[in-house]
Every structure is written in structure tokens, then in C-alpha cells.
Write an enzyme that holds these catalytic residues in place. Structure first.
Site, PDB file in Angstrom:
ATOM      1  N   GLY A 248     -12.285  -8.427  11.749  1.00 28.03           N
ATOM      2  CA  GLY A 248     -13.474  -7.913  12.425  1.00 28.03           C
ATOM      3  C   GLY A 248     -14.019  -6.689  11.707  1.00 28.03           C
ATOM      4  O   GLY A 248     -15.235  -6.486  11.617  1.00 28.03           O
TER       5      GLY A 248
ATOM      6  N   LYS B 167      -1.539 -11.827  11.566  1.00 30.40           N
ATOM      7  CA  LYS B 167      -2.949 -11.757  11.993  1.00 30.40           C
ATOM      8  C   LYS B 167      -3.567 -13.148  12.007  1.00 30.40           C
ATOM      9  O   LYS B 167      -3.437 -13.903  11.058  1.00 30.40           O
ATOM     10  CB  LYS B 167      -3.742 -10.830  11.060  1.00 30.40           C
ATOM     11  CG  LYS B 167      -5.146 -10.558  11.550  1.00 30.40           C
ATOM     12  CD  LYS B 167      -5.808  -9.442  10.775  1.00 30.40           C
ATOM     13  CE  LYS B 167      -7.240  -9.206  11.205  1.00 30.40           C
ATOM     14  NZ  LYS B 167      -7.359  -8.739  12.580  1.00 30.40           N
TER      15      LYS B 167
ATOM     16  N   HIS C 134      -4.155  -8.019   5.349  1.00 31.06           N
ATOM     17  CA  HIS C 134      -3.491  -7.740   6.630  1.00 31.06           C
ATOM     18  C   HIS C 134      -2.142  -8.454   6.694  1.00 31.06           C
ATOM     19  O   HIS C 134      -1.922  -9.419   5.961  1.00 31.06           O
ATOM     20  CB  HIS C 134      -4.354  -8.186   7.816  1.00 31.06           C
ATOM     21  CG  HIS C 134      -5.489  -7.245   8.111  1.00 31.06           C
ATOM     22  ND1 HIS C 134      -6.703  -7.333   7.484  1.00 31.06           N
ATOM     23  CD2 HIS C 134      -5.561  -6.186   8.955  1.00 31.06           C
ATOM     24  CE1 HIS C 134      -7.505  -6.377   7.944  1.00 31.06           C
ATOM     25  NE2 HIS C 134      -6.835  -5.654   8.840  1.00 31.06           N
TER      26      HIS C 134
END
Ligand code: NAD
Length: 273
Positions: free
Chosen positions: A167, A161, A157
Site C-alpha cells: 500500500g 506479507k 517486505h
């Protein structure tokens, strides 16, 4: 999917997701924007929703009052603290809800379950069609391969982040654990870099996180065995995928009975795995 134009109310219209949702509705030929709502006192109130989305003027201005009309669908990507009031407005009006807002409290999730007895609701922390399918097949594949195949997840990511693992990675890992009768809490290994040097244990589910650049999100689930390796990868390149998934859910939910649905239900995968 129905042929009629589905009227959509966007809550959180000024946000990143709100604007992506507005754009997708405006260019769609199966939906129409009914209203655009954002928080009281926010800077975008009174602004034309089409202009806000960077497109042509629509003649619909952003308001701070959610007043859904029967036959419309509310699509909420706003703030967890605002969710309870929005759920109540939907049940009062008898209007379906597509809820993408994350970080809901236990009390809000309970209210959601109660509200779903009165109106149909789709709630998902990730509305990507590709991720929903990946999560579903992760369990099916893990079950078919069995515990002899080592399951490892790699996720990438952007550098902003905060949480790791993502998640979505945790949900994919959970699907693998559930399908093979493991408990994710005990099977998960996400700290290998810091852990004392020792070989991998049978049954572990490893998760490795990489952060950098502007990656919207990549998840690769690997199953490794002696002499072969199976990899399932999803790469997100545009946040619009969440908006498209949520609007697909909005067009689906209008024809459903009251109940709490997931994105897997929207895709017809609810009964699988
Ligand atoms: P954002 O901060 O850019 O936008 C949120 C918007 O909601 C803002 O315009 C804010 O003013 C508005 N808002 C705040 N309180 C409000 C209220 N009481 N009534 C109406 N509007 C209100 O955030 P974002 O990136 O657009 O994300 C919004 C939510 O969606 C977050 O919870 C995020 O985690 C979630 N999200 C979910 C998915 C998914 O697939 N489920 C994907 C992306 C983001």
C-alpha cells in the site's frame, strides 16, 4: 509540541501495535497512559498494561470499555469493524482521535469525515515519519525532473506479507503520478516479469516487489535518465516507528481544531507539493 503530559488511551492494547505503543508511552517523559482497551472476551483483559508491554507494573489494567476522559487522546490500532464504535465514543466525549487501523469500509470513512467536524482526527495508513517525508518529496522531485526521467519503485517486505505491491508503494507511486499529471491506473506497470517482452514506454511508473526474510519494509524510488540516476530510499528496521509516529501525532492533535488531518499535516508538510 506542548510541554504538558498528554494522557493517551490505547485501543487494541493487546495487539502488536498496541504493545509497541504501550512501551513507547511508558518510556516517554511527555505522555502518560490513561487507559488500555481491547476487545470483549479477549485473553488479555484484566492484565496490567505495563506487564503486557514487557515492562514494570503500571497499576492500569486492560479493559473492554472505551470511556475517554476529556483532555485525553485516543490512539486506535485495532480492527476495522471496531472503528465506527470507537469514533462515536470519541465524538461523544469530545476527545481527539489518532487512527491507525487499516482496511476501513467506505461507510466508516464517511463517518470519520463527519466526526472530524466535531473533533480533530489524524488518520494515516502509515505513521512512519520517514515514509511520510518520502511520499511528500517523491511528488516534488518527480515534478522537478519531469516525465523525461523514468520513475521506478522497488519494494521489499517479509515473506508473510500477502499484498503486492505494498500500500505504501502505491501511495508513493500515486504521488509521482499526481505531480506529473499522470493517472496511476494507466501509468502503473507492476507485472513486467509476466508481460510480453517489449521495451519500457515513456511515462510508465514501474513497481517491483520482492518478498523474503523478515524485512519490515523497504521502498526505493528511482528516477532514471541517460547518464544519471537519482534514488530515494526508506528502510524500516523496527515496527516501533509506526508507534512513535502515531504518538507524535497524538501530541500534535490535542492543539488542533476539529478536522481530518494526515501525517503530512503533523509534520508541517501539508501545504507542500
Ligand atoms: P493485531 O491483530 O496484532 O492487534 C489488534 C488488536 O486489536 C488485538 O489485540 C485485538 O484483540 C484488538 N481488537 C479487536 N477488536 C477490538 C475491539 N472491538 N476493541 C478493542 N480492541 C480490539 O494487529 P496489529 O498488527 O497490531 O495492527 C492493528 C491495526 O493497525 C491493523 O489494522 C493494521 O493494519 C494497522 N497498522 C497500521 C499501521 C500504520 O502505520 N497506520 C502500522 C501497523 C499496523
Amino acid at each position: 509540541m506542548s510541554e504538558r503530559l498528554t494522557p493517551i488511551v490505547i485501543v487494541g492494547a493487546r495487539g502488536r501495535m498496541g504493545k509497541a505503543l504501550l512501551r513507547e508511552i511508558i518510556i516517554s517523559d511527555s505522555m502518560v497512559l490513561e487507559a488500555a482497551v481491547d476487545r470483549s472476551g479477549g485473553p488479555g483483559l484484566g492484565q496490567d498494561a505495563g506487564r503486557l508491554a514487557g515492562l514494570h507494573e503500571l497499576g492500569i489494567v486492560v479493559t473492554d470499555e472505551l470511556l475517554p476522559r476529556r483532555s485525553s487522546v485516543v490512539v486506535d490500532f485495532s480492527l476495522a469493524q471496531a472503528t465506527e464504535a470507537n469514533i462515536r465514543k470519541c465524538t461523544e466525549a469530545g476527545v481527539p482521535l489518532v487512527l491507525g487501523t487499516t482496511g476501513l469500509s467506505k461507510a466508516t470513512r464517511e463517518l470519520l469525515r463527519a466526526a472530524a467536524k466535531e473533533v480533530p482526527i489524524v488518520s494515516a495508513a502509515n505513521f512512519s515519519v520517514g515514509v511520510t517525508v518520502l511520499t511528500k518529496i517523491a511528488g516534488l522531485v518527480a515534478h522537478a525532473l519531469g516525465e523525461q526521467w523514468d520513475a521506478e519503485l522497488l519494494e521489499i517486505h517479509h515473506s508473510h506479507k500477502r499484498d503486492a505491491p505494498s500500500g505504501t508503494a502505491l501511495r508513493i507511486a500515486k504521488a509521482v503520478a499526481k505531480a506529473t499529471g499522470r493517472d496511476l491506473e494507466t501509468a502503473m506497470r507492476s507485472d513486467r516479469a509476466h508481460a510480453h517482452a517489449r521495451p519500457r514506454e515513456r511515462g510508465e511508473i514501474g513497481i517491483s516487489a520482492i518478498r523474503g526474510g523478515d524485512s519490515v519494509g523497504e521502498h526505493t524510488l528511482m528516477f532514471l535518465a541517460d547518464g544519471e540516476r537519482l534514488e530515494l530510499t526508506h528502510r524500516a528496521t523496527d515496527r516501533a516507528i509506526f508507534a512513535r509516529g502515531a504518538l507524535r501525532a497524538a501530541q500534535w492533535v490535542v492543539d488542533q481544531e476539529p478536522g481530518l488531518y494526515t501525517m503530512a499535516d503533523v509534520l508541517g508538510l501539508g501545504g507542500l507539493g
